[in-house]
Design an enzyme around this catalytic site. Structure first.
Site, PDB file in Angstrom:
ATOM      1  N   LYS A 162       0.836  -1.217   0.000  1.00  0.00           N
ATOM      2  CA  LYS A 162       0.000   0.000   0.000  1.00  0.00           C
ATOM      3  C   LYS A 162       0.871   1.267   0.000  1.00  0.00           C
ATOM      4  CE  LYS A 162      -3.528   2.757   1.024  1.00  0.00           C
ATOM      5  NZ  LYS A 162      -4.646   3.016   0.148  1.00  0.00           N
ATOM      6  N   LYS A 237      -0.610  11.516   4.885  1.00  0.00           N
ATOM      7  CA  LYS A 237      -0.512  10.416   5.854  1.00  0.00           C
ATOM      8  C   LYS A 237       0.253   9.237   5.242  1.00  0.00           C
ATOM      9  CE  LYS A 237      -3.171   6.723   7.957  1.00  0.00           C
ATOM     10  NZ  LYS A 237      -4.435   6.056   8.209  1.00  0.00           N
TER      11      LYS A 237
HETATM   12  P1  NAD Z   1     -12.816   7.833   9.276  1.00  0.00           P
HETATM   13  O1  NAD Z   1     -12.162   8.804  10.186  1.00  0.00           O
HETATM   14  O2  NAD Z   1     -14.006   8.240   8.487  1.00  0.00           O
HETATM   15  O3  NAD Z   1     -13.207   6.509  10.098  1.00  0.00           O
HETATM   16  C1  NAD Z   1     -12.490   5.997  11.183  1.00  0.00           C
HETATM   17  C2  NAD Z   1     -13.493   5.591  12.240  1.00  0.00           C
HETATM   18  O4  NAD Z   1     -12.809   4.992  13.332  1.00  0.00           O
HETATM   19  C3  NAD Z   1     -14.274   6.780  12.822  1.00  0.00           C
HETATM   20  O5  NAD Z   1     -15.660   6.572  12.640  1.00  0.00           O
HETATM   21  C4  NAD Z   1     -13.882   6.796  14.295  1.00  0.00           C
HETATM   22  O6  NAD Z   1     -14.944   7.163  15.166  1.00  0.00           O
HETATM   23  C5  NAD Z   1     -13.504   5.340  14.506  1.00  0.00           C
HETATM   24  N1  NAD Z   1     -12.653   5.144  15.667  1.00  0.00           N
HETATM   25  C6  NAD Z   1     -11.552   5.850  16.058  1.00  0.00           C
HETATM   26  N2  NAD Z   1     -11.044   5.337  17.189  1.00  0.00           N
HETATM   27  C7  NAD Z   1     -11.820   4.273  17.513  1.00  0.00           C
HETATM   28  C8  NAD Z   1     -11.799   3.338  18.580  1.00  0.00           C
HETATM   29  N3  NAD Z   1     -10.865   3.382  19.538  1.00  0.00           N
HETATM   30  N4  NAD Z   1     -12.762   2.402  18.602  1.00  0.00           N
HETATM   31  C9  NAD Z   1     -13.720   2.320  17.653  1.00  0.00           C
HETATM   32  N5  NAD Z   1     -13.796   3.196  16.617  1.00  0.00           N
HETATM   33  C10 NAD Z   1     -12.855   4.152  16.562  1.00  0.00           C
HETATM   34  O7  NAD Z   1     -11.645   7.325   8.300  1.00  0.00           O
HETATM   35  P2  NAD Z   1     -11.813   6.504   6.925  1.00  0.00           P
HETATM   36  O8  NAD Z   1     -11.761   7.452   5.788  1.00  0.00           O
HETATM   37  O9  NAD Z   1     -12.928   5.551   7.058  1.00  0.00           O
HETATM   38  O10 NAD Z   1     -10.422   5.723   6.891  1.00  0.00           O
HETATM   39  C11 NAD Z   1     -10.198   4.552   7.666  1.00  0.00           C
HETATM   40  C12 NAD Z   1      -8.864   3.964   7.267  1.00  0.00           C
HETATM   41  O11 NAD Z   1      -8.896   3.645   5.878  1.00  0.00           O
HETATM   42  C13 NAD Z   1      -7.678   4.881   7.469  1.00  0.00           C
HETATM   43  O12 NAD Z   1      -6.590   4.124   7.959  1.00  0.00           O
HETATM   44  C14 NAD Z   1      -7.405   5.425   6.090  1.00  0.00           C
HETATM   45  O13 NAD Z   1      -6.052   5.800   5.897  1.00  0.00           O
HETATM   46  C15 NAD Z   1      -7.783   4.239   5.226  1.00  0.00           C
HETATM   47  N6  NAD Z   1      -8.175   4.578   3.856  1.00  0.00           N
HETATM   48  C16 NAD Z   1      -9.028   5.606   3.615  1.00  0.00           C
HETATM   49  C17 NAD Z   1      -9.379   5.911   2.313  1.00  0.00           C
HETATM   50  C18 NAD Z   1     -10.335   7.044   2.005  1.00  0.00           C
HETATM   51  O14 NAD Z   1     -10.432   7.427   0.836  1.00  0.00           O
HETATM   52  N7  NAD Z   1     -11.038   7.585   2.983  1.00  0.00           N
HETATM   53  C19 NAD Z   1      -8.868   5.150   1.256  1.00  0.00           C
HETATM   54  C20 NAD Z   1      -8.028   4.074   1.525  1.00  0.00           C
HETATM   55  C21 NAD Z   1      -7.690   3.805   2.841  1.00  0.00           C
END
Ligand code: NAD
Length: 290
Positions: A162, A237
């Site tokens: 990744k 990030k």
């Molecule tokens: P987001 O912030 O929308 O979602 C993360 C969720 O985790 C939030 O709802 C938050 O409340 C929850 N959370 C945080 N701490 C927690 C805990 N201790 N217990 C339970 N829940 C908890 O982020 P996202 O966009 O969904 O991204 C999630 C992951 O996917 C990240 O690592 C990101 O880098 C990766 N990612 C995102 C994308 C994108 O386009 N958004 C693409 C590829 C990968």
């Protein structure tokens, strides 16, 4: 299958919803996000993991993953699989996998590519690290949430794939944007620039599929005021993760290092936060050499 799902934000929410639609029993836990329709809310992460055959995590970073894993691993049944789909540092991915395996669990790091659109449409690409048996258990779920799952190797290999991919993406986007800005200053029409480069040796995904110039090439965030898409701070990030890994592995990555620095300035000092990562083009457009 009985699935625990922890972290139902922008990505995790639609991924969990697709598992429910396919007939799986999903119990979810998130600190703030609402549960998608059909997902049973648990009061704690440990409760979501209890009795689950697979626990999927989709969390913001490695520190949060480590703390959630410390809570859920003792609650999981021997033989179940902990599958982390977040993008985190390789060291955290390996540490969590070691803990899970020591507790008699299977473990996978399986970050995704494809963004919120891919999560919603079930067209993500999964890149997985971990044992064959764990990959075989989770593969049917990857097939629901995504269109492709590549088993990249042992624990950490998914995260390695990744961040290497996204290091290429960040560097290539910057190269494409600075070339457009130079072409502008040389009086070259942007459409002509696209017509030549997209069919010449400078072609790339950033030019051909995600062109940063508005009105040129296929539809992209540039055509929508640079609304993400893939936000600049998420690119930052991933570039920071690639640099952390490069330091840890003693790898020389000068272009990745410079890309991380340019996205850091863009996000922190140049109002790039909340913009698509292709908004590097207007940033270069506004600048001279100094
Ligand atoms: P987001 O912030 O929308 O979602 C993360 C969720 O985790 C939030 O709802 C938050 O409340 C929850 N959370 C945080 N701490 C927690 C805990 N201790 N217990 C339970 N829940 C908890 O982020 P996202 O966009 O969904 O991204 C999630 C992951 O996917 C990240 O690592 C990101 O880098 C990766 N990612 C995102 C994308 C994108 O386009 N958004 C693409 C590829 C990968």
């Amino acid at each position: 299958m009985k699935i625990g799902f922890i972290g139902l934000g922008n990505m995790g929410g639609p991924m969990a919803a697709n598992l429910v639609k396919a007939g799986h029993a999903v119990t979810g836990f998130d600190l703030t996000a609402p549960m998608p329709e059909g997902v049973t809310r648990a009061a704690t992460a440990a409760e979501a993991a209890t009795d689950a055959e697979v626990v999927i995590t989709m969390l913001p970073n490695g520190a949060i993953l480590r703390s959630v894993a410390a809570e859920v691993i003792p609650a999981m049944t021997a033989g179940a699989v902990l599958c982390d789909c977040s993008t985190v540092d390789v060291d955290s991915a390996r540490a969590v996998a070691d803990q899970a395996q020591a507790a008699g669990l299977g473990a996978l790091d399986a970050p995704v590519s494809g963004g919120v659109g891919g999560a919603t449409n079930g067209t993500l690409t999964f890149m997985a690290g971990g044992a064959d048996a764990a990959f075989a258990t989770v593969k049917p779920l990857f097939d629901i949430m995504g269109q492709k799952a590549v088993h990249c190797g042992a624990s950490g290999a998914g995260q390695a794939a990744k961040i290497c991919n996204n290091m290429i993406l960040g560097v290539t986007m910057i190269a494409t944007c600075e070339a457009f800005a130079l072409a502008d200053k040389l009086g070259l029409d942007r459409q002509k620039m696209f017509d030549v480069v997209s069919t010449s040796s400078g072609y790339s995904w950033t030019m051909n599929a995600y062109c940063p110039a508005p009105g040129v090439g296929p539809a992209s965030p540039a055509d929508n005021g640079y609304k993400p898409g893939f936000a600049a701070e998420l690119m930052l990030k991933d570039l920071n993760l690639s640099q952390q890994a490069a330091v840890s592995a003693d790898a020389d990555t000068p272009m990745g290092q410079l890309a991380a620095e340019l996205y850091r300035r863009f996000v922190e000092d140049e109002a790039g936060r909340g913009m698509d990562f292709s908004a590097m083009l207007p940033r270069f457009e506004r600048r001279g050499r100094a």
